[in-house]
Design an enzyme around this catalytic site. Structure first.
Site, PDB file in Angstrom:
ATOM      1  N   GLY A  95       0.790  -1.227   0.000  1.00  0.00           N
ATOM      2  CA  GLY A  95       0.000   0.000   0.000  1.00  0.00           C
ATOM      3  C   GLY A  95       0.819   1.273   0.000  1.00  0.00           C
ATOM      4  CB  SER A  96       3.994   2.294  -1.656  1.00  0.00           C
ATOM      5  OG  SER A  96       3.628   2.056  -2.998  1.00  0.00           O
TER       6      SER A  96
ATOM      7  CG  HIS B  77      -0.246   0.009 -15.502  1.00  0.00           C
ATOM      8  ND1 HIS B  77      -0.656  -1.260 -15.177  1.00  0.00           N
ATOM      9  CD2 HIS B  77       0.546  -0.102 -16.583  1.00  0.00           C
ATOM     10  CE1 HIS B  77      -0.114  -2.112 -16.038  1.00  0.00           C
ATOM     11  NE2 HIS B  77       0.616  -1.436 -16.903  1.00  0.00           N
TER      12      HIS B  77
ATOM     13  CB  SER C 187      -0.040   5.578 -16.662  1.00  0.00           C
ATOM     14  OG  SER C 187       0.901   5.560 -17.702  1.00  0.00           O
TER      15      SER C 187
ATOM     16  CD  GLU D 213       4.840   3.090  -9.043  1.00  0.00           C
ATOM     17  OE1 GLU D 213       4.902   2.380 -10.055  1.00  0.00           O
ATOM     18  OE2 GLU D 213       4.629   2.628  -7.898  1.00  0.00           O
TER      19      GLU D 213
END
Length: 195
Positions: A11-12, A108, A140, A178
């Site tokens: 769950g970063s 993603h 993305s 991310e």
């Protein structure tokens, strides 16, 4: 925004966004996290962080419609109005997608539409990028729709694919982008909604 998270492992993205909310960097409130994995690090972390949590899985709800309903009931009960997938390894059902239409985000690990779709997740994506000879990769953030990785892309980060890259080195370079990418996308979604 009242953020709910779905996570299967660490769950970063949920952790990054929760810290951003609590530091005032993001005007939102993290309220809930659901995992389909009772032993996930995300579930343990969320409990410690004071989020409302639940373990909802196909082991508990073998009927996909029942799982979809239980997930929606939990998220609505927690007051969630925006849903963030944080490494969630299950498809969402029509009730959840319908209720949160236009308010479900996923990240993603490629430059969609390249290297997306059914079966393209985690290390498989990075290996596919390397095998394809791409000179660039990235991540993305997209809105989630019924099709796998087919929703509109909201934001992308780009990183070079370097000579001598391995799956691990490319993955680390993409993952380093991310958290901030998801933060930017959630912020922009809130601005679009006037929040």
């Amino acid at each position: 925004m009242r953020l709910g998270f779905l996570a299967s492992h660490g769950g970063s993205a949920a952790r990054h966004l929760t810290l951003a909310c609590r530091s005032g960097e993001l005007r939102a409130e993290p309220v809930a996290l659901v995992s389909n994995n009772s032993g996930s690090g995300a579930l343990a972390w969320a409990r410690g962080a004071g989020l409302t949590t639940a373990h909802l899985s196909s082991a508990k709800y073998p009927d996909p419609d029942a799982l979809d309903g239980a997930l929606l009931d939990f998220l609505r009960g927690a007051g969630t109005d925006t849903l963030v997938l944080s490494g969630y390894m299950r498809e969402l059902g029509p009730r959840v997608l319908g209720h949160f239409a236009g308010r479900v985000l996923n990240i993603h690990p490629s430059l969609l539409p390249r290297h997306g779709g059914r079966g393209m997740y985690g290390d498989r994506v990075h290996q596919n990028v390397l095998d394809s000879g791409d000179r660039e990769s990235g991540a993305s953030v997209h809105l989630v729709t019924r099709g796998i990785d087919e929703g509109p892309v909201l934001a992308q980060s780009r990183v070079p694919v370097l000579s001598g890259d391995t799956l691990e080195t490319l993955k680390a370079r993409v993952q380093a982008t991310e958290g901030e990418l998801m933060l930017r996308a959630v912020r922009e979604l809130g601005e679009r909604r006037g929040i």
